[in-house]
Motif scaffolding. Structure first.
Motif, PDB file in Angstrom:
ATOM      1  N   GLY A 182      -1.736   4.287  16.639  1.00 33.39           N
ATOM      2  CA  GLY A 182      -2.282   2.963  16.322  1.00 33.39           C
ATOM      3  C   GLY A 182      -2.221   2.580  14.855  1.00 33.39           C
ATOM      4  N   TYR A 183      -1.617   3.422  13.997  1.00 36.09           N
ATOM      5  CA  TYR A 183      -1.703   3.064  12.586  1.00 36.09           C
ATOM      6  C   TYR A 183      -0.995   1.747  12.232  1.00 36.09           C
ATOM      7  N   PRO A 184       0.056   1.348  13.000  1.00 31.22           N
ATOM      8  CA  PRO A 184       0.606   0.023  12.673  1.00 31.22           C
ATOM      9  C   PRO A 184      -0.407  -1.107  12.870  1.00 31.22           C
ATOM     10  N   VAL A 236      -7.142   6.007   4.622  1.00 32.37           N
ATOM     11  CA  VAL A 236      -7.427   6.085   6.060  1.00 32.37           C
ATOM     12  C   VAL A 236      -6.115   6.328   6.818  1.00 32.37           C
ATOM     13  N   GLN A 237      -5.069   5.620   6.393  1.00 31.00           N
ATOM     14  CA  GLN A 237      -3.763   5.833   7.027  1.00 31.00           C
ATOM     15  C   GLN A 237      -3.241   7.256   6.755  1.00 31.00           C
ATOM     16  N   ALA A 238      -3.460   7.747   5.543  1.00 31.26           N
ATOM     17  CA  ALA A 238      -3.012   9.116   5.225  1.00 31.26           C
ATOM     18  C   ALA A 238      -3.717  10.125   6.132  1.00 31.26           C
ATOM     19  N   LEU A 290      -3.277  -3.932  -4.219  1.00 32.07           N
ATOM     20  CA  LEU A 290      -2.515  -2.692  -4.041  1.00 32.07           C
ATOM     21  C   LEU A 290      -3.445  -1.641  -3.429  1.00 32.07           C
ATOM     22  N   GLU A 291      -3.141  -1.286  -2.200  1.00 30.28           N
ATOM     23  CA  GLU A 291      -4.054  -0.425  -1.443  1.00 30.28           C
ATOM     24  C   GLU A 291      -3.634   1.041  -1.466  1.00 30.28           C
ATOM     25  N   ILE A 292      -4.582   1.896  -1.782  1.00 26.25           N
ATOM     26  CA  ILE A 292      -4.361   3.327  -1.626  1.00 26.25           C
ATOM     27  C   ILE A 292      -4.873   3.663  -0.230  1.00 26.25           C
ATOM     28  N   PRO A 313       5.847  -6.363  -0.477  1.00 29.96           N
ATOM     29  CA  PRO A 313       7.006  -5.687  -1.071  1.00 29.96           C
ATOM     30  C   PRO A 313       7.000  -4.192  -0.752  1.00 29.96           C
ATOM     31  N   VAL A 314       7.875  -3.805   0.155  1.00 24.96           N
ATOM     32  CA  VAL A 314       7.919  -2.405   0.596  1.00 24.96           C
ATOM     33  C   VAL A 314       9.366  -1.955   0.792  1.00 24.96           C
ATOM     34  N   GLY A 315       9.561  -0.675   1.033  1.00 21.19           N
ATOM     35  CA  GLY A 315      10.891  -0.151   1.334  1.00 21.19           C
ATOM     36  C   GLY A 315      11.327  -0.550   2.743  1.00 21.19           C
ATOM     37  N   SER A 374      -3.619  -0.788  12.298  1.00 18.88           N
ATOM     38  CA  SER A 374      -4.466  -0.713  11.118  1.00 18.88           C
ATOM     39  C   SER A 374      -3.729  -1.272   9.889  1.00 18.88           C
ATOM     40  N   GLN A 375      -2.412  -1.054   9.847  1.00 19.20           N
ATOM     41  CA  GLN A 375      -1.644  -1.615   8.730  1.00 19.20           C
ATOM     42  C   GLN A 375      -1.592  -3.144   8.810  1.00 19.20           C
ATOM     43  N   ALA A 376      -1.570  -3.672  10.031  1.00 18.63           N
ATOM     44  CA  ALA A 376      -1.618  -5.135  10.182  1.00 18.63           C
ATOM     45  C   ALA A 376      -2.957  -5.653   9.652  1.00 18.63           C
ATOM     46  N   ALA A 377      -4.019  -4.873   9.874  1.00 20.22           N
ATOM     47  CA  ALA A 377      -5.336  -5.267   9.357  1.00 20.22           C
ATOM     48  C   ALA A 377      -5.373  -5.160   7.827  1.00 20.22           C
ATOM     49  N   ASP A 378      -4.704  -4.145   7.276  1.00 17.48           N
ATOM     50  CA  ASP A 378      -4.627  -4.020   5.804  1.00 17.48           C
ATOM     51  C   ASP A 378      -4.101  -5.308   5.196  1.00 17.48           C
ATOM     52  N   ILE A 379      -3.074  -5.837   5.845  1.00 19.05           N
ATOM     53  CA  ILE A 379      -2.383  -7.007   5.295  1.00 19.05           C
ATOM     54  C   ILE A 379      -3.210  -8.274   5.507  1.00 19.05           C
ATOM     55  N   THR A 380      -3.674  -8.452   6.739  1.00 21.67           N
ATOM     56  CA  THR A 380      -4.301  -9.734   7.080  1.00 21.67           C
ATOM     57  C   THR A 380      -5.733  -9.841   6.566  1.00 21.67           C
ATOM     58  N   GLY A 398       0.820  -1.207   0.000  1.00 19.69           N
ATOM     59  CA  GLY A 398       0.000   0.000   0.000  1.00 19.69           C
ATOM     60  C   GLY A 398       0.846   1.246   0.000  1.00 19.69           C
ATOM     61  N   LEU A 399       0.181   2.354  -0.237  1.00 21.05           N
ATOM     62  CA  LEU A 399       0.876   3.626  -0.102  1.00 21.05           C
ATOM     63  C   LEU A 399      -0.095   4.721   0.291  1.00 21.05           C
ATOM     64  N   ARG A 400       0.446   5.706   1.005  1.00 23.54           N
ATOM     65  CA  ARG A 400      -0.401   6.791   1.509  1.00 23.54           C
ATOM     66  C   ARG A 400      -0.590   7.844   0.417  1.00 23.54           C
ATOM     67  N   PRO A 455       9.835  -2.437  10.584  1.00 21.71           N
ATOM     68  CA  PRO A 455       9.253  -2.531  11.934  1.00 21.71           C
ATOM     69  C   PRO A 455       7.724  -2.697  11.924  1.00 21.71           C
ATOM     70  N   LEU A 456       7.071  -2.193  10.877  1.00 14.00           N
ATOM     71  CA  LEU A 456       5.613  -2.346  10.806  1.00 14.00           C
ATOM     72  C   LEU A 456       5.234  -3.785  10.470  1.00 14.00           C
ATOM     73  N   LEU A 457       6.069  -4.391   9.637  1.00 16.56           N
ATOM     74  CA  LEU A 457       5.848  -5.794   9.299  1.00 16.56           C
ATOM     75  C   LEU A 457       6.054  -6.681  10.513  1.00 16.56           C
TER      76      LEU A 457
HETATM   77  N1  TRP Z   1       2.807   2.583   5.593  1.00 21.51           N
HETATM   78  C1  TRP Z   1       3.003   2.478   4.183  1.00 21.51           C
HETATM   79  C2  TRP Z   1       3.789   3.720   3.735  1.00 21.51           C
HETATM   80  O1  TRP Z   1       3.774   4.732   4.409  1.00 21.51           O
HETATM   81  C3  TRP Z   1       1.723   2.408   3.403  1.00 21.51           C
HETATM   82  C4  TRP Z   1       0.884   1.187   3.708  1.00 21.51           C
HETATM   83  C5  TRP Z   1      -0.385   1.184   4.171  1.00 21.51           C
HETATM   84  C6  TRP Z   1       1.245  -0.189   3.539  1.00 21.51           C
HETATM   85  N2  TRP Z   1      -0.855  -0.066   4.336  1.00 21.51           N
HETATM   86  C7  TRP Z   1       0.108  -0.945   3.943  1.00 21.51           C
HETATM   87  C8  TRP Z   1       2.401  -0.856   3.118  1.00 21.51           C
HETATM   88  C9  TRP Z   1       0.141  -2.339   3.949  1.00 21.51           C
HETATM   89  C10 TRP Z   1       2.419  -2.240   3.097  1.00 21.51           C
HETATM   90  C11 TRP Z   1       1.290  -2.981   3.524  1.00 21.51           C
HETATM   91  O2  TRP Z   1       4.405   3.684   2.692  1.00 21.51           O
END
Ligand code: TRP
Length: 334
Positions: A134-136, A43-45, A38-40, A152-154, A138-144, A8-10, A159-161
């Motif tokens: 708490g956004y990590p 909500v995280q933004a 691929l998530e836009i 695949p991320v930078g 929510s990011q765990a929920a994005d994935i699961t 995903g990306l913000r 640490p979020l993974l």
């Molecule tokens: N945190 C990621 C970023 O700032 C964006 C993101 C949101 C993300 N949800 C995700 C990345 C789930 C990987 C998996 O770039």
């Protein structure tokens, strides 16, 4: 069974070369072999842009165009908008019981971000919001929510993974095996330095080249790039390793040319202005097909809308099934 990729990306700004070489070019390669979500992450933004909804709204569209223009194929990738999948928000609530506040405060990515956002969160993070901390989760929920296996991320996202994996293990141990533990892939990605030599390219640092930059902008930016400060005259020998122009040649020029740039720079047979002009040409060659694709989609807003609708519908189906499993495991399947 085909494995699932989730990333995903913000939507807070356009994609720049740092995003492209750091992660996004890899997505284009991976899209052929996986079930790809691929998530836009609007909500995280909003967690650090809650006071600027116009910015987030505008950038959902901008990021979509950027992604399509680099070759994300909507036939292969489910491109979706996070806020359209309320199952993610629901899962975030359940996960929030499985994470301590102190663990979130110790998350290195979160810590870094708090330090960078003094205006919003105070000098020592004393005004941090519940949502941002708490956004990590929510990011765990994005994935699961999609049983994402490959992420695949930078490298800033490691640490979020790790936090996501901890949540998954805890959930599975309490409620029974429900989620797969996701893995990160960093392959073939590099962190890209800014035009000013800063270790990171970023919007807030003002040192980025955007995929939407036009020829005039590229010229201005490259002409201002940092070169070897010890090179005063055009024919002074210099050290390409400290020069940002050489650094970018290595990204967008071909192998033979890169060797020539390097040796001529070292021998003092290459002036910086000429070297910058060549880089400008190479950057434009790299960006031209991206610009063309972008134009194609820009001219068809209803097609772009359909791509987002279709991707979101597919993502919704998958998340819905997943949530049925979750509610059953948690004994709230009334
Ligand atoms: N945190 C990621 C970023 O700032 C964006 C993101 C949101 C993300 N949800 C995700 C990345 C789930 C990987 C998996 O770039």
């Amino acid at each position: 069974m085909t494995k699932t990729i989730l990333t995903g990306l913000r939507p807070t700004g356009n994609l720049h070369l740092g995003h492209y070489f750091g992660a996004a070019h890899n997505w284009v390669k991976l899209q052929n072999d996986y079930d790809f979500y691929l998530e836009i992450a609007d909500v995280q933004a909003l967690t650090d842009n809650f006071d600027n909804p116009d910015k987030v709204r505008k950038n959902v569209y901008e990021i979509t165009l950027d992604l399509l223009s680099i070759g994300i194929n909507p036939e292969k990738v489910n491109l979706f908008i996070q806020s359209k999948i309320p199952e993610i928000a629901e899962l975030t609530v359940f996960f929030s019981n499985l994470v301590t506040v102190s663990r979130l405060q110790r998350n290195p990515t979160v810590k870094n971000e708090i330090a960078q956002k003094k205006e919003l969160f105070g000098n020592n993070g004393e005004s941090i919001t519940y949502g941002f901390l708490g956004y990590p989760v929510s990011q765990a929920a994005d994935i699961t929510a999609f049983d994402g296996e490959i992420i695949p991320v930078g490298d800033d996202q490691l640490p979020l993974l790790e936090q996501c994996r901890e949540i998954v293990r805890k959930f599975n141990s309490i409620y029974g095996d429900t989620f797969k533990e996701p893995e990160q892939v960093l392959s073939e990605s590099t962190r890209i330095k800014g035009l000013d030599g800063n270790e990171k390219m970023g919007k807030s640092l003002g040192n980025a080249i955007y995929l939407v930059d036009d020829e005039e902008t590229i010229k201005k930016k490259v002409m201002g790039a940092i070169t070897d400060p010890n090179k005063i005259k055009k024919d002074d020998p210099a050290n390409p390793e400290v020069c940002m122009v050489y650094y970018y040649h290595k990204l967008v020029n071909s192998g033979e040319n890169i060797k020539t740039v390097c040796s001529e720079c070292k021998n003092g047979t290459r002036g910086c202005v000429q070297c910058k002009r060549e880089l400008i040409d190479k950057l434009n060659e790299f960006l031209n097909p991206i610009r063309e694709k972008r134009k194609y989609y820009e001219e068809q807003p209803e097609l772009v809308q359909k791509i987002l609708d279709d991707g979101t519908n597919k993502a919704k189906e998958r998340a819905k099934e997943q949530m049925e499993k979750v509610r059953k495991a948690m004994k709230i399947d009334y």
